[in-house]
Motif scaffolding. Structure first.
Motif, PDB file in Angstrom:
ATOM      1  N   GLU A 185       1.055   4.210  -2.806  1.00 17.74           N
ATOM      2  CA  GLU A 185       0.935   5.644  -2.516  1.00 17.74           C
ATOM      3  C   GLU A 185       2.142   6.415  -3.034  1.00 17.74           C
ATOM      4  OE1 GLU A 185       0.334   5.996   1.641  1.00 17.74           O
ATOM      5  OE2 GLU A 185      -1.746   5.227   1.596  1.00 17.74           O
ATOM      6  N   GLN A 186       3.356   5.818  -2.851  1.00 16.91           N
ATOM      7  CA  GLN A 186       4.550   6.485  -3.368  1.00 16.91           C
ATOM      8  C   GLN A 186       4.505   6.606  -4.888  1.00 16.91           C
ATOM      9  OE1 GLN A 186       7.880   4.255  -1.882  1.00 16.91           O
ATOM     10  NE2 GLN A 186       7.554   4.860   0.266  1.00 16.91           N
ATOM     11  N   THR A 217       0.840  -1.209   0.000  1.00 17.90           N
ATOM     12  CA  THR A 217       0.000   0.000   0.000  1.00 17.90           C
ATOM     13  C   THR A 217       0.867   1.250   0.000  1.00 17.90           C
ATOM     14  OG1 THR A 217      -1.715  -1.195   1.196  1.00 17.90           O
ATOM     15  CG2 THR A 217      -1.849   1.209   1.182  1.00 17.90           C
ATOM     16  N   ASP A 218       1.940   1.233   0.839  1.00 17.50           N
ATOM     17  CA  ASP A 218       2.858   2.389   0.862  1.00 17.50           C
ATOM     18  C   ASP A 218       3.513   2.591  -0.495  1.00 17.50           C
ATOM     19  OD1 ASP A 218       2.249   2.805   3.487  1.00 17.50           O
ATOM     20  OD2 ASP A 218       3.943   1.664   4.265  1.00 17.50           O
ATOM     21  N   HIS A 267       1.757   6.838  -6.687  1.00 19.10           N
ATOM     22  CA  HIS A 267       0.803   7.919  -6.999  1.00 19.10           C
ATOM     23  C   HIS A 267       1.452   9.286  -6.818  1.00 19.10           C
ATOM     24  CE1 HIS A 267      -2.724   5.619  -7.886  1.00 19.10           C
ATOM     25  NE2 HIS A 267      -2.606   4.904  -6.775  1.00 19.10           N
ATOM     26  N   LYS A 268       2.259   9.417  -5.730  1.00 18.51           N
ATOM     27  CA  LYS A 268       2.948  10.694  -5.521  1.00 18.51           C
ATOM     28  C   LYS A 268       3.944  10.959  -6.642  1.00 18.51           C
ATOM     29  CE  LYS A 268       2.545  10.653  -0.466  1.00 18.51           C
ATOM     30  NZ  LYS A 268       3.293  10.592   0.821  1.00 18.51           N
TER      31      LYS A 268
END
Length: 291
Positions: free
Chosen positions: A231-232, A227-228, A234-235
């Motif tokens: 998210e990274q 999940t992290d 997506h960033k």
């Protein structure tokens, strides 16, 4: 348009106004009724005037109607006709003004929409250019996200298998306990052995439970890591989009600088050619003097 208004109500209101010595206008009839659309009342007043003419003709034709009464009725009818013409002219003028205002508003709105469409076309072209620039990166990140989803699905499947194994062991324990109860009824001697089997089975179950809990924690940790990472990613995509926007601005500035440079290039070429011609003439003059 309000509902409930009828021709009989409009007729009664108009008769009441005439009896009071007032002209039956749309506004006065609406005041008497307390409701009603102006267009509906105008149409019904025209019907009332037609019926009034018929009623007046019938009353004048009666032998017992005095002459002054007939004259009064004719005067009322004349006033009603004049008011109808005036109301019709006023309604026509209002309608023409409304049409002109609507036409001007539509023209203004068309211009606004045209400007908006042109701006939208420009923005669409710019967005398409930016999208072409970052499309490859987005496809790579989508592929990576798909791989992460597949890994996550595999981990979930492994967890489900472990849970099924634990459930099977639990079922086996229950079956062994039932067999032990039956064995106690038949053979008392096998009691110690049955206890040992149950204890061993409980130890195995605890070991399996501990293993399952350990695997569950590892699986949860792995899911959190995935999940992290998502998210990274997506960033990173967001950062790439911002960098693309900045690069697009730089490209526009470079294109403007290139246009200015190209505009000044012919003048430099002309000066260089003139200098070459001067040097050639000087060389020729020097050779002639030596000769």
């Amino acid at each position: 348009m309000p509902t409930g208004i009828s021709q009989d109500q409009v007729n009664a209101a108009a008769d009441q106004l005439v009896a009071a010595g007032n002209k039956p206008t749309v506004e006065k009839v609406r005041q008497v009724l307390g409701t009603g659309s102006p267009n509906t009342i105008t149409r019904m007043l025209e019907t009332w005037r037609e019926e009034l003419a018929q009623r007046m003709a019938q009353m004048i034709s009666l032998p017992d109607v005095p002459g002054p009464v007939g004259v009064a009725f004719m005067e009322v009818w004349r006033l009603a006709i004049e008011h109808a013409k005036t109301a019709a002219n006023e309604a026509l003028i209002k309608e023409q003004n409304a049409i002109a205002a609507d036409r001007a508003s539509l023209n203004q709105e068309a211009k606004v929409w045209q400007i908006a469409v042109e701006a939208a076309q420009r923005e669409t072209a710019e967005a398409a250019s930016k999208w072409t620039h970052v499309q490859t990166q987005l496809m790579e990140r989508d592929a990576l996200l798909e791989q992460l989803k597949i890994q996550q699905a595999d981990l979930m499947q492994q967890r489900d298998l472990m849970q099924a194994a634990v459930a099977q062991y639990q079922t086996d324990i229950e079956r062994l306990q039932a067999e032990r109860t039956v064995a106690l009824d038949h053979v008392r001697v096998a009691e110690d052995r049955a206890h040992r089997l149950v204890d061993e089975a409980r130890l195995d179950a605890k070991a399996l439970q501990a293993r399952w809990e350990r695997e569950e924690r590892e699986t949860s940790k792995r899911i959190a890591q995935l999940t992290d990472q998502a998210e990274q990613l997506h960033k990173a995509v967001h950062t790439a989009e911002q960098a693309t926007a900045r690069e697009a601005g730089r490209v526009l500035a470079l294109e403007a600088t290139l246009k200015q440079f190209r505009g000044a290039l012919p003048l430099k070429k002309t000066k260089t050619a003139a200098k070459k011609k001067t040097k050639t003439r000087a060389k020729r003059s020097g050779r002639a003097e030596h000769a």
